[in-house]
Design an enzyme around this catalytic site. Structure first.
Site, short mmCIF file in Angstrom:
data_model
loop_
_atom_site.label_atom_id
_atom_site.label_comp_id
_atom_site.label_asym_id
_atom_site.label_seq_id
_atom_site.Cartn_x
_atom_site.Cartn_y
_atom_site.Cartn_z
N GLY A 12 0.77 -1.24 0.00
CA GLY A 12 0.00 0.00 0.00
C GLY A 12 0.79 1.28 0.00
N MET A 90 -3.99 -7.02 -7.33
CA MET A 90 -3.48 -8.10 -8.17
C MET A 90 -4.60 -9.03 -8.65
SD MET A 90 -0.57 -6.90 -8.23
CE MET A 90 0.83 -7.89 -8.72
N ILE A 93 -10.05 -6.98 -13.41
CA ILE A 93 -11.37 -6.36 -13.26
C ILE A 93 -12.30 -7.01 -14.29
CG2 ILE A 93 -12.67 -4.20 -13.43
CD1 ILE A 93 -10.76 -4.16 -11.07
N ASN A 107 -4.88 2.07 -13.67
CA ASN A 107 -3.93 1.15 -13.07
C ASN A 107 -2.52 1.70 -13.21
OD1 ASN A 107 -3.00 -1.32 -11.88
ND2 ASN A 107 -2.46 -2.09 -13.92
N HIS A 109 1.46 0.21 -13.34
CA HIS A 109 2.21 -1.04 -13.50
C HIS A 109 3.71 -0.73 -13.55
CE1 HIS A 109 2.86 -5.21 -14.48
NE2 HIS A 109 3.71 -4.83 -15.41
C1 GAR Z 1 3.40 -1.35 -7.42
O1 GAR Z 1 4.76 -1.40 -7.84
C2 GAR Z 1 2.48 -1.47 -8.60
O2 GAR Z 1 2.98 -0.85 -9.75
C3 GAR Z 1 2.39 -2.96 -8.76
O3 GAR Z 1 2.29 -3.43 -7.45
C4 GAR Z 1 3.07 -2.59 -6.59
C5 GAR Z 1 2.27 -2.26 -5.36
O4 GAR Z 1 3.08 -1.62 -4.41
N1 GAR Z 1 1.27 -3.33 -9.59
C6 GAR Z 1 1.28 -4.37 -10.42
O5 GAR Z 1 2.22 -5.13 -10.55
C7 GAR Z 1 0.02 -4.54 -11.26
N2 GAR Z 1 0.18 -5.59 -12.20
P1 GAR Z 1 2.42 -0.91 -3.16
O6 GAR Z 1 1.47 -1.92 -2.51
O7 GAR Z 1 3.55 -0.57 -2.24
O8 GAR Z 1 1.67 0.31 -3.63
#
Ligand code: GAR
Length: 196
Positions: A12, A90, A93, A107, A109
């Site tokens: 988060g 993760m 949708i 989103n 990524h």
């Molecule tokens: C982030 O790096 C985001 O870009 C990635 O998850 C992480 C969450 O970090 N998202 C994906 O990989 C989507 N496919 P956080 O919980 O510290 O915000």
């Protein structure tokens, strides 16, 4: 008053900076709630500390994605949610939410899409040996990390980078980029295709 919902599954850090920036910069819509699909996820502690109501769903306890998303949708209606912001959510949708929120689901990524879609994108970029990776913010469609790109920023992979050091650089970029893009969308500096 319309509002924003953040969906997250993990630690988060993006959720936290979004809440902080939205307050600092007095966004025209507030982050009214967190939707989390992982009981015990780190993001829940952050929500509590920040005073953002958090709702935890266990998708496995629903017969299918549509039933799960129907429940989420009811909650979003209660909060008059206009924008859904995925921040490390993760899960794909489904049509239930996509149809109700056309051009209203974002989103982030941790790669330069379409490279390294899906999980562990930072690690896979490092293992592949790319010299540049980066961050992408895009509108969500039914695919995994597909959908029209809004903004991308590069991150240099340097000799000696480890997963930890590269993660740090990618997160630093994410934490600046995501609030900036969302603010532009909320203030009309950036106009989604359906509103043009
Ligand atoms: C982030 O790096 C985001 O870009 C990635 O998850 C992480 C969450 O970090 N998202 C994906 O990989 C989507 N496919 P956080 O919980 O510290 O915000």
């Amino acid at each position: 008053e319309v509002s924003i919902a953040v969906f997250a599954s993990g630690s988060g850090s993006n959720f936290e900076v979004l809440v902080e920036k939205s307050r600092e910069q007095a966004w025209p819509q507030e982050i009214a709630l967190l939707v989390c699909d992982k009981p015990g996820a780190g993001v829940l502690e952050r929500a509590e500390r920040l005073g953002v109501p958090a709702y935890v769903f266990a998708p496995a306890q629903y017969p299918d994605k549509a039933a799960y998303e129907q429940d989420v949708l009811q909650l979003l209606r209660k909060y008059d949610v206009e924008w859904i912001v995925l921040a490390g959510y993760m899960r794909l949708i489904g049509p239930t939410l996509l149809e109700q929120y056309p051009w209203r689901i974002l989103n982030i990524h941790p790669s330069l899409l379409p490279a390294f879609q899906g999980k562990d994108a930072i690690q896979r970029a490092l293992e592949y040996g790319v010299r540049w990776t980066g961050v992408t913010v895009h509108f969500v469609d039914e695919g995994m990390d597909t959908g029209p790109i809004i903004e991308q920023k590069p991150v240099l992979v340097e000799p000696g980078d480890t997963l930890e050091s590269l993660q740090k650089k990618v997160h630093f970029v994410e934490h600046h980029m995501y609030p900036a893009v969302i603010r532009k969308l909320l203030t009309g500096q950036l106009i989604p295709p359906r509103d043009r």
